[in-house]
Each structure stands twice: as structure tokens, then as C-alpha cells.
Design a protein around this motif. Structure first.
Motif, PDB file in Angstrom:
ATOM      1  N   ARG A 178     -95.798  63.446 -35.837  1.00  0.00           N
ATOM      2  CA  ARG A 178     -95.178  63.507 -36.827  1.00  0.00           C
ATOM      3  C   ARG A 178     -94.222  64.899 -36.596  1.00  0.00           C
ATOM      4  N   PHE A 179     -93.062  64.767 -37.470  1.00  0.00           N
ATOM      5  CA  PHE A 179     -92.037  65.885 -37.303  1.00  0.00           C
ATOM      6  C   PHE A 179     -91.476  66.169 -38.726  1.00  0.00           C
ATOM      7  N   SER A 180     -91.084  67.149 -39.144  1.00  0.00           N
ATOM      8  CA  SER A 180     -90.366  67.577 -40.350  1.00  0.00           C
ATOM      9  C   SER A 180     -89.054  68.095 -40.301  1.00  0.00           C
ATOM     10  N   VAL A 181     -88.074  67.798 -40.999  1.00  0.00           N
ATOM     11  CA  VAL A 181     -87.005  68.166 -41.224  1.00  0.00           C
ATOM     12  C   VAL A 181     -86.528  69.200 -42.376  1.00  0.00           C
ATOM     13  N   PHE A 182     -86.014  70.342 -42.146  1.00  0.00           N
ATOM     14  CA  PHE A 182     -85.839  71.379 -43.303  1.00  0.00           C
ATOM     15  C   PHE A 182     -84.349  71.595 -43.163  1.00  0.00           C
ATOM     16  N   LEU A 183     -83.785  71.576 -44.650  1.00  0.00           N
ATOM     17  CA  LEU A 183     -82.240  71.932 -44.696  1.00  0.00           C
ATOM     18  C   LEU A 183     -82.247  72.971 -45.774  1.00  0.00           C
ATOM     19  N   GLU A 184     -81.539  74.119 -45.326  1.00  0.00           N
ATOM     20  CA  GLU A 184     -81.338  75.371 -46.029  1.00  0.00           C
ATOM     21  C   GLU A 184     -79.844  76.005 -46.044  1.00  0.00           C
ATOM     22  N   PRO A 185     -79.420  76.208 -47.148  1.00  0.00           N
ATOM     23  CA  PRO A 185     -77.958  76.902 -47.257  1.00  0.00           C
ATOM     24  C   PRO A 185     -77.872  78.367 -46.399  1.00  0.00           C
ATOM     25  N   ILE A 186     -76.821  78.345 -45.442  1.00  0.00           N
ATOM     26  CA  ILE A 186     -76.668  79.356 -44.406  1.00  0.00           C
ATOM     27  C   ILE A 186     -76.002  80.764 -45.466  1.00  0.00           C
ATOM     28  N   SER A 187     -76.953  81.556 -45.679  1.00  0.00           N
ATOM     29  CA  SER A 187     -76.266  82.939 -46.449  1.00  0.00           C
ATOM     30  C   SER A 187     -76.004  84.032 -45.461  1.00  0.00           C
ATOM     31  N   ASP A 188     -76.582  83.898 -44.415  1.00  0.00           N
ATOM     32  CA  ASP A 188     -76.120  84.802 -43.409  1.00  0.00           C
ATOM     33  C   ASP A 188     -75.326  84.511 -42.161  1.00  0.00           C
ATOM     34  N   VAL A 189     -74.076  84.847 -41.992  1.00  0.00           N
ATOM     35  CA  VAL A 189     -73.161  84.118 -40.943  1.00  0.00           C
ATOM     36  C   VAL A 189     -73.477  84.407 -39.530  1.00  0.00           C
ATOM     37  N   SER A 190     -74.534  85.528 -39.435  1.00  0.00           N
ATOM     38  CA  SER A 190     -75.165  85.773 -38.010  1.00  0.00           C
ATOM     39  C   SER A 190     -76.153  84.872 -37.724  1.00  0.00           C
ATOM     40  N   VAL A 191     -76.642  83.996 -38.478  1.00  0.00           N
ATOM     41  CA  VAL A 191     -77.654  83.137 -38.266  1.00  0.00           C
ATOM     42  C   VAL A 191     -77.364  82.223 -36.961  1.00  0.00           C
ATOM     43  N   THR A 192     -78.058  82.047 -36.016  1.00  0.00           N
ATOM     44  CA  THR A 192     -77.445  81.126 -34.813  1.00  0.00           C
ATOM     45  C   THR A 192     -78.468  80.014 -34.684  1.00  0.00           C
ATOM     46  N   GLU A 193     -78.038  79.065 -34.020  1.00  0.00           N
ATOM     47  CA  GLU A 193     -78.824  77.679 -33.770  1.00  0.00           C
ATOM     48  C   GLU A 193     -79.756  77.869 -32.735  1.00  0.00           C
ATOM     49  N   THR A 194     -81.031  77.611 -32.882  1.00  0.00           N
ATOM     50  CA  THR A 194     -82.041  77.676 -31.931  1.00  0.00           C
ATOM     51  C   THR A 194     -82.556  76.224 -31.239  1.00  0.00           C
ATOM     52  N   ARG A 195     -83.339  76.660 -30.033  1.00  0.00           N
ATOM     53  CA  ARG A 195     -83.897  75.392 -29.552  1.00  0.00           C
ATOM     54  C   ARG A 195     -85.089  76.251 -28.713  1.00  0.00           C
ATOM     55  N   THR A 196     -86.397  75.711 -29.271  1.00  0.00           N
ATOM     56  CA  THR A 196     -87.588  76.579 -28.711  1.00  0.00           C
ATOM     57  C   THR A 196     -88.512  75.350 -28.487  1.00  0.00           C
ATOM     58  N   GLN A 197     -89.582  75.842 -27.703  1.00  0.00           N
ATOM     59  CA  GLN A 197     -90.764  75.067 -27.404  1.00  0.00           C
ATOM     60  C   GLN A 197     -91.991  75.918 -27.123  1.00  0.00           C
ATOM     61  N   LEU A 198     -93.242  75.639 -28.074  1.00  0.00           N
ATOM     62  CA  LEU A 198     -94.344  76.343 -27.541  1.00  0.00           C
ATOM     63  C   LEU A 198     -95.343  75.325 -27.484  1.00  0.00           C
ATOM     64  N   GLY A 199     -95.957  75.023 -25.892  1.00  0.00           N
ATOM     65  CA  GLY A 199     -96.822  73.794 -25.938  1.00  0.00           C
ATOM     66  C   GLY A 199     -95.969  72.754 -26.499  1.00  0.00           C
ATOM     67  N   PRO A 200     -96.664  71.589 -27.016  1.00  0.00           N
ATOM     68  CA  PRO A 200     -96.106  70.487 -27.648  1.00  0.00           C
ATOM     69  C   PRO A 200     -95.334  70.743 -28.724  1.00  0.00           C
ATOM     70  N   THR A 201     -95.298  71.865 -29.576  1.00  0.00           N
ATOM     71  CA  THR A 201     -94.296  71.993 -30.508  1.00  0.00           C
ATOM     72  C   THR A 201     -93.058  72.500 -30.627  1.00  0.00           C
ATOM     73  N   VAL A 202     -92.033  71.938 -31.053  1.00  0.00           N
ATOM     74  CA  VAL A 202     -90.578  72.274 -30.670  1.00  0.00           C
ATOM     75  C   VAL A 202     -89.881  72.698 -32.293  1.00  0.00           C
ATOM     76  N   ALA A 203     -89.015  73.600 -32.223  1.00  0.00           N
ATOM     77  CA  ALA A 203     -88.221  73.724 -33.223  1.00  0.00           C
ATOM     78  C   ALA A 203     -86.630  73.758 -32.784  1.00  0.00           C
ATOM     79  N   VAL A 204     -85.926  72.940 -33.278  1.00  0.00           N
ATOM     80  CA  VAL A 204     -84.464  72.846 -33.116  1.00  0.00           C
ATOM     81  C   VAL A 204     -83.792  72.772 -34.329  1.00  0.00           C
ATOM     82  N   SER A 205     -82.587  73.869 -34.339  1.00  0.00           N
ATOM     83  CA  SER A 205     -81.864  73.979 -35.549  1.00  0.00           C
ATOM     84  C   SER A 205     -80.422  73.885 -35.043  1.00  0.00           C
TER      85      SER A 205
END
Length: 320
Positions: A253-280
Motif C-alpha cells: 500500500r501507499f498514500s499520496v498527500f497534497l498540501e499547499p506550500i506556505s513556506d518558499v524554503s520547503v524543498t523536495e525530498t527523496r528518502t528511504q528507511l528500510g522498505p518505507t519511502v517518502a518522495v515529495s
């Protein structure tokens, strides 16, 4: 305990399978029933991203209810108590991957569909925690999901060991009993949470539901995955509306989250911990920039492709 609830998704159904898969399906069906029928207590180790932790578990089936207590033995005494798969209280923060593995009761899904995207096979026998086991492999038929190797107790079909593997056969996560007793039913005192175990309430854990102004969809979806849940909630801190979509294929399973960007300094990410990944990634819409985040136990390449495929459009305004 990850291995049992994750695989109770493979509960029911009979259908024509290749001869080599018949026995594997039988074992997985037994596994799905074992959690609802078998009381036990024991100790297991959990490995993720090269880190190990040790846990005691008490699991009691009584009067149609399944009550379970998990206690982490390393560091501070962190625990979780669940009733019929729903978390009742939590103390501290359990090791990543164990604390939130059973927030809802198990659901029976179509094993015939599962067999379309995974190859099921019995590949041997082993001995774990002093008990004889049969080894069942669940191998993905494509590169969009992970595979499992399960060592199931020959007597009860409980998982004595579970290995989650990537497409190169590398270990991403391990669950393994070192002690398992199925002849003793845990007593009330074993299942009683400590005074530090904080009760979980819906009002405390969930932000209020709101009406989304967007219709979100994926232009690309891994074969076999289907939308199982969607919603929108107001973030209690930022007050922004966070949309969410959840997809499953019967096992992953996976989930997709969508949120307005209020902070211009927010950066895209690409991380993995074991089998769990988070990509933004950032997504431009008519209402401004959004941050799309994909989280799940899927290969990081799959998550990246999903994040790139998210599209949205304005919901039509209802006419009076």
C-alpha cells in the motif's frame, strides 16, 4: 506485529492456480485464520535499516475478540495495546514500522487478484525458535512492489520469520521470533497496559474532515493498485487543507498527500528507511503551488513515478 496483520490481507477465496502455487495458497489462507484463532506469547527481533530491536508480545483470542500487547525491550519500556486490530493506547514511540502497523481490522481481499501480480510458492522448510517451519515465497511479477519470504509454523501457520526483499534479493526488513509459546493463553495481567500507556482517542488523533476544493487523480498507477480511501483534513497547526489518497494491491500500500506550500524554503525530498519511502515534489496548480508526498512500502522508483503523475482540477461549484 507486522507479519501477521500484513498477511491477513490474503484471507479467503478458492480459485484455479498452477500446481506449484496450490500449497502456498493453502498456507497463506491458514496464516490469515491463525491470528483470529490462536493465542500465543513470545519474543521476537525486528530489523530495519541495519538497526535491531527486541519485543515481547502477548496475543489472546477470547470470546470473539483479539487483544494484543507489544512491549519493546530495548531502551525505555515502550508499548502498544490493541483490541481487534485497533490501537487502544501507546507508550512512547515504538521502532519505526511496528508502531502503526495495525490501526484497523484486517480485511479479506481477492487472492486471485493477488496472484496476478505476485507468484506464490512453497520453496522449502526451516527451523525457527525451535519450531519446524515451511518457507513460502511471495515474489512480485514486476518491479513496482517488494517480495516476501515467510517461514510459517507447521503446527499453527503463525509467521515465525518474515523477510521483506527488494528486486535484487536484498533484505529490507526482518521479523523473527526467538521464543514462541502457543500452549499458554496470556492472562489479564500480561495484557494490562502500564500507567504510561496513553489512551488513543479519535478526537486526539484525527484532524477535522473538510471538503476538498480539488479533484485529484494519478495519470499513472502501478498495475493492480486501486484507490481504497480518500479524504481531506484541516491541519491543526497550519490550518491548511491536506488531501490524501490511499492505494492497495492486496498486499502493498501507499498514500499520496497534497498540501499547499506556505513556506518558499520547503524543498523536495527523496528518502528511504528500510522498505518505507517518502518522495515529495512541487506541483503547480491554478490555486498555487502544492507539495505532493508519496509514502509507502514500495520501491523508490515506483514512488517517484507516482509523484510525477499526480494531477488535479477544480471541483465544480454546486449551483443553488
Amino acid at each position: 506485529m507486522r507479519a501477521i496483520p500484513l498477511l491477513t490481507l490474503l484471507l479467503s477465496g478458492c480459485f484455479a492456480l498452477p500446481a506449484h502455487a496450490d500449497e502456498a495458497e493453502d498456507w497463506l489462507t491458514r496464516l490469515g485464520r491463525a491470528e483470529q484463532q490462536q493465542s500465543f506469547q513470545g519474543t521476537f527481533v525486528y530489523e530495519r535499516n541495519g538497526s535491531f530491536s527486541t519485543h515481547d508480545i502477548w496475543h489472546r483470542v477470547q470470546n470473539g475478540q483479539v487483544r494484543e500487547r507489544l512491549l519493546q525491550l530495548d531502551g525505555s519500556a515502550q508499548e502498544v495495546v490493541r483490541l481487534d486490530g485497533r490501537t487502544q493506547c501507546v507508550s512512547g514511540t515504538l521502532v519505526a514500522g511496528l508502531g502503526n502497523s495495525r490501526d484497523a481490522p484486517s480485511r479479506a481481499l481477492d487472492p486471485q487478484k493477488l496472484n496476478q501480480f505476485y507468484e506464490l510458492a512453497v520453496i522449502g522448510k526451516s527451523r525457527v525458535a525451535g519450531r519446524n517451519a515451511v518457507i513460502v515465497s511471495i515474489t512480485p511479477r514486476d518491479q513496482y512492489r517488494y517480495g516476501f519470504e515467510l517461514h510459517l509454523d507447521r503446527e499453527t501457520a503463525l509467521p515465525l520469520k518474515s523477510l521483506l526483499l527488494n528486486d535484487q534479493g536484498q533484505l529490507l526488513e526482518r521479523f523473527q521470533f526467538t521464543r514462541l509459546n502457543t500452549s499458554v493463553v496470556p492472562e489479564d495481567r500480561d495484557l494490562q497496559p502500564s500507567s504510561e500507556c496513553t489512551p488513543i482517542t479519535v478526537a486526539k488523533d484525527k484532524a477535522p474532515e473538510v471538503q476538498s476544493t480539488e479533484i485529484w487523480h494519478l495519470e499513472w498507477l502501478p498495475p493492480g493498485f486501486q484507490l481504497t480511501n480518500s479524504g481531506a483534513r484541516k491541519d491543526t497547526q497550519t490550518k491548511a487543507t491536506v488531501d490524501s489518497l490511499m492505494y492497495e494491491d492486496g498486499l502493498a500500500r501507499f498514500s499520496v498527500f497534497l498540501e499547499p506550500i506556505s513556506d518558499v524554503s520547503v524543498t523536495e525530498t527523496r528518502t528511504q528507511l528500510g522498505p518505507t519511502v517518502a518522495v515529495s515534489r512541487r506541483l503547480n496548480t491554478v490555486d498555487g503551488e502544492m507539495m505532493v508526498t508519496v509514502v509507502g512500502e514500495i520501491p523508490i522508483g515506483t514512488a517517484e513515478r507516482i509523484a510525477l503523475s499526480v494531477r488535479g482540477e477544480k471541483k465544480p461549484v454546486a449551483q443553488p
